[in-house]
Design a protein around this motif. Structure first.
Motif, short mmCIF file in Angstrom:
data_model
loop_
_atom_site.label_atom_id
_atom_site.label_comp_id
_atom_site.label_asym_id
_atom_site.label_seq_id
_atom_site.Cartn_x
_atom_site.Cartn_y
_atom_site.Cartn_z
N LYS A 36 16.76 52.84 47.48
CA LYS A 36 17.87 53.16 48.22
C LYS A 36 18.15 52.25 49.41
O LYS A 36 19.37 51.61 49.79
N THR A 63 35.49 50.17 48.19
CA THR A 63 34.38 49.85 47.24
C THR A 63 34.88 49.23 46.29
O THR A 63 34.80 48.33 45.44
N ALA A 64 35.88 50.26 45.66
CA ALA A 64 36.45 50.19 44.16
C ALA A 64 37.58 48.87 44.24
O ALA A 64 37.41 48.00 43.18
N CYS A 117 30.32 61.70 47.96
CA CYS A 117 28.78 61.74 47.73
C CYS A 117 28.06 63.05 48.27
O CYS A 117 27.76 63.46 49.22
N ASP A 148 45.64 46.69 52.09
CA ASP A 148 44.90 47.65 52.74
C ASP A 148 45.01 46.99 54.27
O ASP A 148 44.84 45.94 54.55
N ASP A 208 36.96 56.91 44.57
CA ASP A 208 37.43 58.64 45.12
C ASP A 208 38.78 58.98 44.94
O ASP A 208 38.96 60.27 44.78
N ALA A 263 31.45 58.67 44.14
CA ALA A 263 30.54 58.01 44.76
C ALA A 263 30.73 56.51 44.37
O ALA A 263 31.45 56.17 43.46
N GLY A 264 30.03 55.54 44.98
CA GLY A 264 30.02 54.03 45.07
C GLY A 264 29.56 53.67 43.65
O GLY A 264 30.18 52.91 43.06
N SER A 265 28.73 54.33 43.15
CA SER A 265 28.03 54.06 41.75
C SER A 265 29.23 54.41 40.61
O SER A 265 29.21 53.67 39.62
N VAL A 314 50.47 50.65 52.53
CA VAL A 314 51.34 50.94 51.69
C VAL A 314 52.13 52.05 52.02
O VAL A 314 51.40 53.35 51.98
N GLN A 352 29.54 52.59 53.32
CA GLN A 352 29.39 53.84 53.90
C GLN A 352 28.24 54.37 53.77
O GLN A 352 27.65 55.63 54.61
C1 LIG Z 1 28.01 59.36 54.60
C2 LIG Z 1 28.23 58.89 53.06
C3 LIG Z 1 27.10 58.61 52.24
C4 LIG Z 1 27.30 58.00 50.97
N1 LIG Z 1 26.15 57.70 50.14
C5 LIG Z 1 26.45 57.03 49.03
C6 LIG Z 1 25.00 56.66 48.33
O1 LIG Z 1 24.10 56.94 48.34
N2 LIG Z 1 25.53 56.29 47.03
C7 LIG Z 1 27.14 56.03 46.30
O2 LIG Z 1 27.14 55.88 45.33
N3 LIG Z 1 28.12 56.26 47.12
C8 LIG Z 1 27.61 56.89 48.49
N4 LIG Z 1 28.85 57.45 49.18
C9 LIG Z 1 30.13 57.28 48.67
C10 LIG Z 1 30.82 56.00 48.63
O3 LIG Z 1 30.65 55.16 49.86
C11 LIG Z 1 32.23 56.01 48.30
O4 LIG Z 1 32.24 56.81 46.93
C12 LIG Z 1 32.81 54.64 47.94
O5 LIG Z 1 32.90 54.00 49.02
C13 LIG Z 1 34.32 54.92 47.46
O6 LIG Z 1 35.20 53.84 47.16
P1 LIG Z 1 36.58 53.79 47.41
O7 LIG Z 1 36.91 52.23 46.96
O8 LIG Z 1 37.17 54.89 46.23
O9 LIG Z 1 37.27 54.19 48.82
P2 LIG Z 1 37.02 53.63 50.07
O10 LIG Z 1 35.82 52.84 49.97
O11 LIG Z 1 36.96 54.73 51.04
O12 LIG Z 1 38.17 52.79 50.16
C14 LIG Z 1 39.69 53.36 50.27
C15 LIG Z 1 40.41 52.43 50.83
O13 LIG Z 1 41.68 52.64 50.69
C16 LIG Z 1 42.56 52.21 51.99
N5 LIG Z 1 43.86 52.73 51.89
C17 LIG Z 1 44.02 54.41 51.91
N6 LIG Z 1 45.41 54.45 51.99
C18 LIG Z 1 46.09 53.35 52.06
C19 LIG Z 1 47.30 53.09 52.00
N7 LIG Z 1 48.44 53.86 51.98
N8 LIG Z 1 47.64 51.43 51.92
C20 LIG Z 1 46.65 50.77 51.83
N9 LIG Z 1 45.37 51.08 51.95
C21 LIG Z 1 44.87 52.37 51.92
C22 LIG Z 1 41.59 52.73 53.05
O14 LIG Z 1 42.12 51.90 54.25
C23 LIG Z 1 40.29 52.17 52.36
O15 LIG Z 1 39.78 50.98 52.87
C24 LIG Z 1 28.45 57.75 50.46
C25 LIG Z 1 29.61 57.96 51.58
C26 LIG Z 1 29.38 58.56 52.62
C27 LIG Z 1 30.49 58.74 53.61
#
Ligand SMILES: Cc1cc2nc3c(=O)[nH]c(=O)nc-3n(C[C@H](O)[C@H](O)[C@H](O)COP(=O)(O)OP(=O)(O)OC[C@H]3O[C@@H](n4cnc5c(N)ncnc54)[C@H](O)[C@@H]3O)c2cc1C
Length: 412
Positions: free
Chosen positions: A378, A15-16, A160, A34, A289, A298-300, A77, A42
């Motif tokens: 939602k 997401t981020a 979350c 990635d 995260d 969280a995604g927000s 990575v 998610q």
């Molecule tokens: C059940 C559930 C419900 C949720 N509900 C909500 C909600 O209602 N509202 C909300 O805001 N958020 C919600 N979330 C949380 C939200 O989905 C996450 O906080 C958000 O996706 C985080 O984004 P991110 O980019 O930090 O991590 P992610 O989207 O998890 O991405 C991390 C990425 O890093 C990659 N990565 C890891 N290690 C390596 C490496 N060594 N080399 C290259 N790539 C790597 C992974 O493959 C992955 O693709 C929910 C999550 C879950 C599981």
């Protein structure tokens, strides 16, 4: 438009990472790395156990989501050399950078709890934080007609933090609709001293659990799971017996970051809470995260953090002072069952308060109160996610900094 000759490397196209790459790709050389070919929405995993979505409805190819002006490398990575500002992928390719952004998220690690991956795993013990677990839990819930359902958070922080509570409310509603709620005891087990991290919302959720005859088992730090006896055991000796256990295993940072010297014990990157810059290596930032911040994972939150980084990375590259503009803003819908949801809006300093959102006094969404509009908000968010959030477009009326306008401040 000619790009500025500076290379920004983003580890993680979640997401981020995708949002940030899409915001910066027209201005700078951006590489996102990635190995995951698919990206999942998610928040949809929450609904899969209840049959609303199948995994394929929540999935899109990562290539289609990243701006073509960014380089997307489908590799993992394997190592970061901070001294020489370069990283190595698992195929052995070296990539140099001017700025490194860690967007590696968090993952659940059931192996960190004794007994969790025993004979019961995915038979009567499930994790719904990934599509496979959520799908298998759907089958188990369909067959579950009586006994004790325990929903358990192994440790904090988790991504979350409201998702297990939402699962609990949805399960109550699901069993009621099937006419079998009377045959089922529901227990909500948490290491927190209440139903949620922030006191005002915690009291509200505690009351809502009570209304639904769901037992809150608090301050429960799980020592082990004894799957042969269907029980979870707390370090203080308490035990909870279950027939079906839905757990959120320990959340940890990526293995890659855990090998570095810029993370805390769980592998989350230590950064300045306002600027998201690493104190150790100023050319390193963390987002989403993966960052160790005193707000929700969280995604927000990732969305609001990306706004700060889209300003601060160019400032850093131009040698300007960074802005400490991220205020910990988190904004999340909480499904309550019965076609209603409530909405939380808070930041580092404030609790989630009652009021209206996004327009003070007008709404149409209500804060900290269940409503149908919130529930539809939602569900609609899935489309906003794909078409506005990930492409890096501005979402009208939603600001990165939290506002107290229209909120009823309650002392906790
Ligand atoms: C059940 C559930 C419900 C949720 N509900 C909500 C909600 O209602 N509202 C909300 O805001 N958020 C919600 N979330 C949380 C939200 O989905 C996450 O906080 C958000 O996706 C985080 O984004 P991110 O980019 O930090 O991590 P992610 O989207 O998890 O991405 C991390 C990425 O890093 C990659 N990565 C890891 N290690 C390596 C490496 N060594 N080399 C290259 N790539 C790597 C992974 O493959 C992955 O693709 C929910 C999550 C879950 C599981």
């Amino acid at each position: 438009m000619a790009k500025i000759d500076k290379h920004i490397c983003i580890i993680g196209a979640g997401t981020a990472g995708i949002m940030l790459a899409n915001k910066l790709a027209n201005k700078f050389e951006v590489t996102v790395i990635d190995p995951a070919k698919d990206h999942y929405y998610q928040p949809g995993f929450l609904f899969m156990p209840f049959g609303r979505y199948k995994a394929e409805q929540l999935r899109k190819s990562t290539t289609k989501l990243v701006n073509k002006r960014a380089n997307l490398i489908a590799e993992k990575v394997a190592n970061i050399d901070f001294q020489n500002k370069k990283l190595a992928t698992d195929s052995g390719t070296d990539i140099s950078f001017d700025v490194l952004v860690v967007a590696t998220g968090t993952r659940t690690d059931p192996s960190m709890t004794e007994g969790l991956l025993g004979d019961g795993w995915q038979k009567n013990v499930f994790d719904f934080y990934n599509p496979d677990g959520a799908e298998k839990l759907h089958d188990a819930l369909k067959d579950f007609k009586q006994g004790t359902l325990a929903i358990q958070i192994m440790d904090m922080p988790i991504k979350c933090p409201v998702a297990p509570l939402e699962f609990t409310f949805l399960a109550d509603d699901y069993f009621k609709k099937r006419g079998i709620r009377e045959n089922i005891t529901i227990k909500y087990i948490t290491p927190l001293s209440g139903a949620f991290t922030k006191p005002v919302a915690s009291a509200k959720f505690g009351h809502m659990l009570e209304e639904r005859k769901i037992e809150l088992v608090s301050d429960f730090y799980t020592e082990k799971v004894v799957e042969t006896e269907n029980k979870v055991v707390c370090f203080d000796g308490r035990e909870v017996i279950y027939d079906l256990l839905v757990t959120v295993p320990v959340n940890v940072g990526s293995d890659l970051m855990r090998k570095t010297d810029i993370v805390n014990d769980l592998g989350f990157v230590e950064v300045n809470h306002g600027s998201l810059q690493s104190a150790k290596y100023p050319f390193v930032f963390a987002v989403g995260d993966a960052a160790d911040l005193p707000t929700s994972k969280a995604g927000s939150v990732a969305h609001f953090e990306v706004d700060t980084l889209a300003e601060n990375i160019p400032r850093f590259l131009e040698g300007k002072e960074l802005e400490e503009s991220f205020d910990g803003h988190s904004n999340c819908f909480v499904e309550m069952g019965g076609g209603k949801a409530l909405l939380l809006d808070f930041n580092y300093q404030t609790q989630p308060y009652e009021g209206t959102f996004p327009f003070p006094g007008v709404g149409p969404m209500k804060l900290l109160q269940p409503s149908r509009v919130n529930h539809w908000g939602k569900l609609a968010f899935r489309f906003i996610y794909w078409w506005m959030l990930l492409p890096g477009r501005k979402i009208p009326f939603i600001n990165a900094q939290m506002s107290l306008k229209g909120k009823k401040i309650i002392e906790s």
